[in-house]
Write an enzyme that holds these catalytic residues in place. Structure first.
Site, mmCIF file in Angstrom:
data_model
loop_
_atom_site.group_PDB
_atom_site.id
_atom_site.type_symbol
_atom_site.label_atom_id
_atom_site.label_comp_id
_atom_site.label_asym_id
_atom_site.label_seq_id
_atom_site.Cartn_x
_atom_site.Cartn_y
_atom_site.Cartn_z
ATOM 1 N N GLY A 23 -25.244 10.730 3.956
ATOM 2 C CA GLY A 23 -25.504 9.908 5.121
ATOM 3 C C GLY A 23 -26.895 9.300 5.068
ATOM 4 O O GLY A 23 -27.647 9.494 4.109
ATOM 5 N N LYS A 28 -30.495 10.920 -0.620
ATOM 6 C CA LYS A 28 -29.714 10.416 -1.749
ATOM 7 C C LYS A 28 -30.592 9.741 -2.795
ATOM 8 O O LYS A 28 -30.533 10.074 -3.976
ATOM 9 C CB LYS A 28 -28.677 9.375 -1.280
ATOM 10 C CG LYS A 28 -27.684 9.804 -0.274
ATOM 11 C CD LYS A 28 -26.751 8.656 0.103
ATOM 12 C CE LYS A 28 -27.438 7.462 0.706
ATOM 13 N NZ LYS A 28 -27.991 7.629 2.037
ATOM 14 N N SER A 29 -31.359 8.773 -2.360
ATOM 15 C CA SER A 29 -32.142 7.977 -3.307
ATOM 16 C C SER A 29 -33.204 8.804 -4.010
ATOM 17 O O SER A 29 -33.368 8.706 -5.234
ATOM 18 C CB SER A 29 -32.783 6.785 -2.596
ATOM 19 O OG SER A 29 -31.793 5.912 -2.104
ATOM 20 N N THR A 48 -29.537 -3.201 -4.848
ATOM 21 C CA THR A 48 -28.534 -4.089 -4.251
ATOM 22 C C THR A 48 -28.946 -4.619 -2.880
ATOM 23 O O THR A 48 -28.244 -5.438 -2.305
ATOM 24 C CB THR A 48 -27.181 -3.366 -4.115
ATOM 25 O OG1 THR A 48 -27.350 -2.249 -3.247
ATOM 26 C CG2 THR A 48 -26.661 -2.918 -5.472
ATOM 27 N N HIS A 63 -38.996 2.251 -1.151
ATOM 28 C CA HIS A 63 -38.279 2.650 -2.363
ATOM 29 C C HIS A 63 -39.085 2.276 -3.607
ATOM 30 O O HIS A 63 -39.213 3.080 -4.529
ATOM 31 C CB HIS A 63 -36.894 1.996 -2.413
ATOM 32 C CG HIS A 63 -35.858 2.737 -1.645
ATOM 33 N ND1 HIS A 63 -34.796 3.340 -2.252
ATOM 34 C CD2 HIS A 63 -35.715 2.970 -0.324
ATOM 35 C CE1 HIS A 63 -34.037 3.921 -1.337
ATOM 36 N NE2 HIS A 63 -34.577 3.707 -0.152
#
Length: 181
Positions: A23, A28-29, A48, A63
């Site tokens: 979620g 995750k990243s 993306t 990021h």
């Protein structure tokens, strides 16, 4: 297998797809980045996201700031398949994320099923250690509008297809990876 072949990363065991789901803000990243950097550099980050507003520009900057030396960033908000196919063999790749890529295609009113089929085909043939991030969007309530429901359904189908192809699947919960496959 000779030492030269093993050193070049040409072993079948080096050509694996790891699928990381979770979620929002589940880690995750970050986890995918650590898995990717456990391999020799250079590492390719296929992004993306599209920066439609200031908040998204800040997310993209965050990021990018986490990645240090050794990373090559490829922006592929729509032509993800082309970006993957253009990569050198045996190079560690992080694709982040499928749900943003899917959103981009839906907003552009492209044939989402055809694009997902193309992506599934290329992901089924990893040419190195590949790490793919996606959001698990099916754990919440049913969305109140048709576009959101189409997105949730398309994301669920895409995630199922990639998970079936992947060598391993991880589910991130509160920053912790849970092995699913």
């Amino acid at each position: 297998m000779t030492g030269a072949t093993a050193a070049s990363g040409n072993r079948a065991s080096d050509r694996k797809l790891t699928f990381i789901l979770g979620g929002a803000r589940s880690g995750k990243s970050s986890h995918a980045e650590s898995l990717t950097t456990a391999n020799p550099s250079p590492w390719t980050y296929i992004a993306t996201a599209q920066a439609y507003d200031d908040e998204m520009r800040e997310r993209i900057a965050l990021h990018r700031s986490r990645r240090g030396e050794g990373w090559v960033t490829v922006d592929a908000p729509l032509d993800l398949v082309g970006a993957i196919e253009a990569l050198p063999a045996h190079q560690p790749v992080l694709i982040d994320c499928l749900t943003l890529w899917l959103t981009n295609h839906m907003l552009a009113e492209h044939d989402v099923e055809a694009e997902c089929r193309r992506l599934k085909e290329v992901l089924a043939r990893p040419r190195g250690p590949w790490f793919v991030v996606s959001n698990e969007v099916g754990l919440g309530i049913v969305p109140d509008n048709a576009l959101a429901r189409r997105f949730r359904d398309a994301a669920g189908r895409l995630n199922q297809q990639v998970a079936a192809t992947a060598d391993s699947v991880l589910m991130m919960v509160a920053g912790l990876p849970l092995k699913v496959k």
